[in-house]
Design an enzyme around this catalytic site. Structure first.
Site, PDB file in Angstrom:
ATOM      1  N   GLY A   1       0.829  -1.203   0.000  1.00 46.01           N
ATOM      2  CA  GLY A   1       0.000   0.000   0.000  1.00 46.01           C
ATOM      3  C   GLY A   1       0.858   1.245   0.000  1.00 46.01           C
ATOM      4  N   ARG A   2       0.197   2.352  -0.282  1.00 43.94           N
ATOM      5  CA  ARG A   2       0.883   3.629  -0.340  1.00 43.94           C
ATOM      6  C   ARG A   2      -0.025   4.683   0.236  1.00 43.94           C
ATOM      7  NH1 ARG A   2       5.223   5.191  -3.995  1.00 43.94           N
ATOM      8  NH2 ARG A   2       6.105   3.219  -4.628  1.00 43.94           N
ATOM      9  N   GLY A   3       0.530   5.770   0.672  1.00 43.82           N
ATOM     10  CA  GLY A   3      -0.295   6.873   1.157  1.00 43.82           C
ATOM     11  C   GLY A   3      -0.069   7.098   2.632  1.00 43.82           C
TER      12      GLY A   3
ATOM     13  N   GLY B   1       3.657   7.495   3.492  1.00 46.09           N
ATOM     14  CA  GLY B   1       4.691   6.490   3.336  1.00 46.09           C
ATOM     15  C   GLY B   1       4.218   5.271   2.580  1.00 46.09           C
TER      16      GLY B   1
ATOM     17  N   VAL C   1       3.770   1.116   2.466  1.00 48.38           N
ATOM     18  CA  VAL C   1       3.558   0.033   3.418  1.00 48.38           C
ATOM     19  C   VAL C   1       4.047  -1.276   2.806  1.00 48.38           C
ATOM     20  CG1 VAL C   1       1.859  -1.115   4.864  1.00 48.38           C
ATOM     21  CG2 VAL C   1       1.503   1.249   4.196  1.00 48.38           C
TER      22      VAL C   1
ATOM     23  N   LYS D   1       5.077   0.361   7.848  1.00 47.38           N
ATOM     24  CA  LYS D   1       4.968   1.613   7.079  1.00 47.38           C
ATOM     25  C   LYS D   1       6.232   2.415   7.243  1.00 47.38           C
ATOM     26  CE  LYS D   1       1.699   4.615   5.937  1.00 47.38           C
ATOM     27  NZ  LYS D   1       0.363   5.113   6.044  1.00 47.38           N
TER      28      LYS D   1
ATOM     29  N   ASP E   1      -8.257  12.118   7.170  1.00 49.13           N
ATOM     30  CA  ASP E   1      -8.146  11.495   5.852  1.00 49.13           C
ATOM     31  C   ASP E   1      -8.944  10.192   5.807  1.00 49.13           C
ATOM     32  OD1 ASP E   1      -7.439  11.212   3.245  1.00 49.13           O
ATOM     33  OD2 ASP E   1      -5.362  10.618   3.616  1.00 49.13           O
TER      34      ASP E   1
END
Ligand SMILES: *[C@@H]1O[C@H](CO)[C@@H](O)[C@H](O)[C@H]1NC(C)=O
Ligand SMILES: *[C@@H]1O[C@H](CO)[C@@H](O)[C@H](O)[C@H]1NC(C)=O
Ligand SMILES: *[C@@H]1O[C@H](CO)[C@@H](O)[C@H](O)[C@H]1NC(C)=O
Ligand SMILES: *[C@@H]1O[C@H](CO)[C@@H](O)[C@H](O)[C@H]1NC(C)=O
Ligand SMILES: *[C@@H]1O[C@H](CO)[C@@H](O)[C@H](O)[C@H]1NC(C)=O
Ligand SMILES: *[C@@H]1O[C@H](CO)[C@@H](O)[C@H](O)[C@H]1NC(C)=O
Ligand SMILES: *[C@@H]1O[C@H](CO)[C@@H](O)[C@H](O)[C@H]1NC(C)=O
Ligand SMILES: *[C@@H]1O[C@H](CO)[C@@H](O)[C@H](O)[C@H]1NC(C)=O
Length: 792
Positions: free
Chosen positions: A517-519, A522, A524, A538, A630
């Site tokens: 994952g991203r966001g 950073g 993950v 992360k 977020d």
């Protein structure tokens, strides 16, 4: 030679006249000799004495003790050379020409020194409070024993920052032992057993988050002090009053060789010490006390009792801290092992593999496949209605209690039959390990009346304890919180919060290779920790924060504990690297699941409720007020059973800590999910999360992506115009459909399968629309959302 020196006499060192020392420092200068029992320093009030104390045959330590009683076993409060006693002949304590206090062994070896230097006159004084002070005649303090505590704090003595108290090895062996009182990385005062590879905390209960044990990690001054009236306070907000609080008594706070922290008091020098407070009331809950491969159980007479596990024998009869050793060799051949049940026993910590909802057979297989698996703990977790499996390659911190509902399955060779009856292998503990509430002298000397008084005291304390337990229990019942501390503790320990090294995480993520994952600042990565747990790591990209600030924030996030929040297992801070270690969620993010349309209606409803609960906890229930800022389907992760957990909370704090005034000056969040406040630069409150939540819900219900509008508005408000589209579309349907009962069904994603309750769905749509009101005061709070959704 008259050397019965009192501190009122000054030992003046006339360094201007070096010839005075050149001949023999023991006669002309200040010197105490081990050979002369009268060579001692008395405090002006006579309470304390400093001098050579015999710790063994021909072995002496320069020490400070309570003058009374003058028996063989003195109450020592400080020692200079505890780990290196000096010879009983020709050893001295003296002040040298350079201003150093020096302990010399047999006139030859420098054993200990204060590492001070001065060219002026020096005085060595033992103050009335037990502090031995070396100072210049003008008053400058060069060195004082209060700055170098061993295992005791006296009233008024402040435990210096970053110092710790270390217990002695046993009642008779004064060298450094295994237990220590210290401040951890998060400024929390703890007791730990440090006799194994891994230090193991046991006070406050390690499975409790700091705030649950009433500790605060914000004060970095790290100090601890006990006053003369019996009030103790430490900078982590832990305080207590001794049972005899308010009276001016002689007192001492001491970490005993048995790992308990106690305050002892006495009326006057003529009396005996009694315990007026202690940290642990259950002696078996002190880690390491019976050594490896053994179990501790409560004993009404001696406090506790150690016994070896079946098939094991005691290593050293006179010192149980060595524990027990196997009488057999475990074969790697799976067919040659059997398991023996030992019920009501827990071996706390050091789980090799932790498996949730495991069958007995699975658990047994895992253990058998591992050559050095010594057995496994198989516990029923009532709150989850399942069995959990913990395999062990080390058997430590074992204790047996009828209150513990879990069992140990000990691995033994098949052929040999070791007695199943534990009593046979019971060895009652050596005196050293017995927990004694009172100083030994107390019982021995005034047996009849005092023993009676203390029995009554014990009953009274017992009664108070039962009352407290009852109060705690009823509190738990009222708030409907977790019911079993034992079981809870077991799990939290298995997944304890800790610091990882960078190399450890690099290895666990296989060199940061599998990105999941991203966001949220950073990337993950998937990781497998050394204990085989799968984790998500992360790596923060934007982390230019100082270490202490990072630690402070991480400790806040790490303390948040809710079933709908991703659990943080640890962190890494090393040079520029800032990493966070989270539990791994098998079913990925809500975004992925919406895309692939894997969720049915009832799962969607439960996700809505779960996220609302998690946000409500963040906004209103936890100690620290936290906005997520977020909320979007990418930050909502699903576990094996599709229960949602919110990720990335607290990250906004972690990354931009410095701009507190304009703390939300920079627009945060993700297009499509952002509340109007961001765009119009209005004050940011928890209602921004409520708004985003509403959008996520509408997306989940309609299957329509909020940032994919029908028409693009123009100018700066472009995306705002777009996202109003989804909302307006739903609102229009609602108005048009007022006469039709099924307008809700009309907006529901036709591709989603599963039955639904139309009442529930109507509620969900209604609540979502309330959440996305432009005017923030018109939106409900998250707890109101939970309430509305729970009604069905
Ligand atoms: C001193 O302590 C030891 C060990 O506990 C004990 O055997 C001895 O009797 C004690 N001596 C006195 C005088 O109390
Ligand atoms: C005291 O304990 C230490 C450390 O375990 C040991 O090295 C030392 O020999 C012991 N001293 C005595 C007198 O038993
Ligand atoms: C930290 O703790 C010390 C001692 O307990 C106290 O004097 C001090 O005021 C505390 N500081 C803060 C910022 O709370
Ligand atoms: C410390 O304890 C006091 C009294 O129990 C409480 O009012 C205060 O909020 C606590 N401080 C922190 C930082 O937890
Ligand atoms: C047992 O422990 C005592 C005290 O630490 C020590 O003196 C003795 O040597 C030990 N015995 C064995 C066999 O290890
Ligand atoms: C265990 O193995 C060692 C070395 O292989 C051997 O010396 C010892 O006798 C064995 N013990 C038992 C109880 O079989
Ligand atoms: C263990 O027993 C099974 C069946 O009894 C057998 O198939 C297997 O080969 C044995 N394994 C070993 C290592 O002896
Ligand atoms: C445990 O696993 C079984 C099947 O392996 C499953 O049927 C059951 O629902 C699970 N229970 C829990 C509480 O996860």
């Amino acid at each position: 030679m008259e050397l019965r020196v009192s501190s009122t006499l000054f030992f003046l060192l006339l360094l201007a006249f070096p010839f005075q020392f050149s001949s023999s420092s023991s006669t002309k200068g200040f010197s105490l000799s081990v050979e002369n029992p009268d060579d001692v320093i008395l405090s002006p009030n006579g309470i304390f004495t400093a001098g050579f104390y015999a710790v063994g045959e021909n072995a002496y330590c320069f020490s400070i003790w309570f003058t009374e009683p003058k028996a063989q076993n003195l109450t020592v409060v400080w020692m200079a050379n505890l780990n290196q006693p000096v010879n009983g002949r020709l050893s001295t304590l003296s002040i040298d020409e350079t201003g150093n206090l020096i302990l010399t062994d047999a006139r030859q070896f420098k054993i200990w020194t204060t590492d001070t230097s001065s060219s002026s006159l020096l005085k060595l004084v033992l103050n009335n409070n037990g502090n031995l002070v070396l100072h210049e005649k003008q008053g400058t303090v060069l060195w004082q024993s209060f700055d170098h505590p061993i295992n005791t704090l006296l009233p008024g003595q402040v435990l210096p920052k970053d110092a710790s108290l270390v217990s002695s090895r046993s009642e008779t062996n004064h060298s450094s032992g295994f237990y220590k009182l210290f401040f951890d990385d998060f400024n929390v005062l703890r007791l730990a057993f440090d006799g194994q590879d891994v230090p193991s905390n046991y006070w406050p209960d390690p499975w409790l988050k700091n705030f649950e044990s009433g500790r605060s990690s914000y004060n970095g001054s790290r100090n601890v002090v006990l006053d003369a009236l019996g009030y103790f306070s430490s900078s982590d907000n832990f305080t207590f009053k001794t049972s005899d609080y308010g009276r001016v008594l002689q007192r001492r706070l001491m970490i005993d060789y048995d790992g308990n922290l106690r305050v002892y008091s006495r009326e006057s020098a003529a009396d005996y010490w009694y315990v007026s407070w202690q940290a642990k009331s259950e002696p078996c809950k002190i880690h390491g006390i019976c050594g490896p491969n053994s179990m501790c159980s409560n004993d009404p007479y001696s406090g506790r009792k150690c016994s070896c596990l079946p098939g094991y024998k005691v290593k050293n009869e006179s010192d149980w801290s060595y524990g027990c050793e196997a009488k057999f060799n475990i074969s790697c051949n799976m067919n040659e092992s059997r398991f023996q049940l030992i019920s009501h026993v827990e071996f706390y910590g050091t789980d090799f593999v932790y498996l949730q909802n495991s069958t007995f057979k699975q658990c047994q297989e895992i253990c058998l496949q591992l050559c050095n698996c010594k057995g496994f703990q198989y516990n029923f977790r009532k709150e989850f209605n399942r069995y959990d499996c913990y395999t062990k390659t080390m058997l430590v911190n074992g204790y047996q209690s009828p209150d513990f509902f879990g069992a140990m399955f000990l691995r033994l060779p098949k052929g040999d039959s070791f007695s199943g009856d534990l009593k046979e292998s019971v060895n009652s503990c050596h005196n050293n390990v017995n927990s004694v509430m009172l100083e030994r002298g107390y019982i021995e000397r005034r047996e009849n009346t005092l023993v009676k008084i203390f029995l009554w005291l014990a009953y009274a304390i017992g009664g108070i304890e039962i009352f407290c337990l009852f109060m705690v229990w009823s509190c738990l019942m009222i708030t409907g919180k977790k019911s079993s501390v034992n079981e809870q503790g077991y799990q939290l320990n298995a997944i304890g919060f800790r610091r990882f090294s960078y190399s450890e995480l690099k290895k666990a993520t296989n060199g940061f290779c599998e990105e999941i994952g991203r966001g949220g600042g950073g990337i993950v990565y998937k990781a497998v920790l050394s204990d085989n747990r799968v984790a998500a790591v992360k790596r923060l990209s934007e982390a230019n924060q100082g270490e202490s600030e990072f630690l402070a924030e991480v400790s806040i996030i790490g303390r948040l504990n809710h079933m709908n929040l991703i659990e943080m297992w640890g962190y890494c801070v090393e040079r520029k690297h800032r990493l966070l270690v989270y539990e791994y969620m098998e079913n990925g993010s809500l975004a992925q699941n919406l895309m692939s349309n894997t969720l049915n209606w009832s799962e969607r409803y439960n996700i809505a409720l779960g996220i609302a609960r998690g946000l409500s906890y963040l906004h209103e229930e936890c100690l620290e007020w936290i906005l997520h800022c977020d909320v979007k389907p990418h930050n909502i992760l699903l576990d094996l059973n599709y229960h949602p957990k919110i990720a990335d909370f607290g990250l906004s704090k972690l990354q931009n800590r410095n701009d507190i005034n304009s703390s939300f000056s920079r627009v945060r969040g993700t297009r499509g999910y952002m509340a109007p406040e961001w765009i119009f630069n209005l004050p940011i409150t928890s209602k921004v999360d409520v708004y985003s939540y509403g959008i996520v819900m509408l997306e989940m219900i309609t299957g329509k992506n909020p940032s994919m509008g029908i028409q693009v508005a123009d100018g700066a408000e472009a995306h705002q115009g777009r996202l109003r589209r989804l909302v307006t579309w739903v609102r229009e349907k609602k108005i048009k459909g007022l006469e039709m009962t099924s307008w809700v069904e009309e907006i529901m994603d036709p591709l989603v399968e599963g039955d639904y309750d139309i009442k529930k769905m109507e509620t969900l749509v209604k609540v979502s629309l309330e959440c996305v009101q432009e005017e923030k005061s018109a939106r409900p709070t998250m707890s109101q959302v939970v309430e509305m959704l729970q009604r069905y």
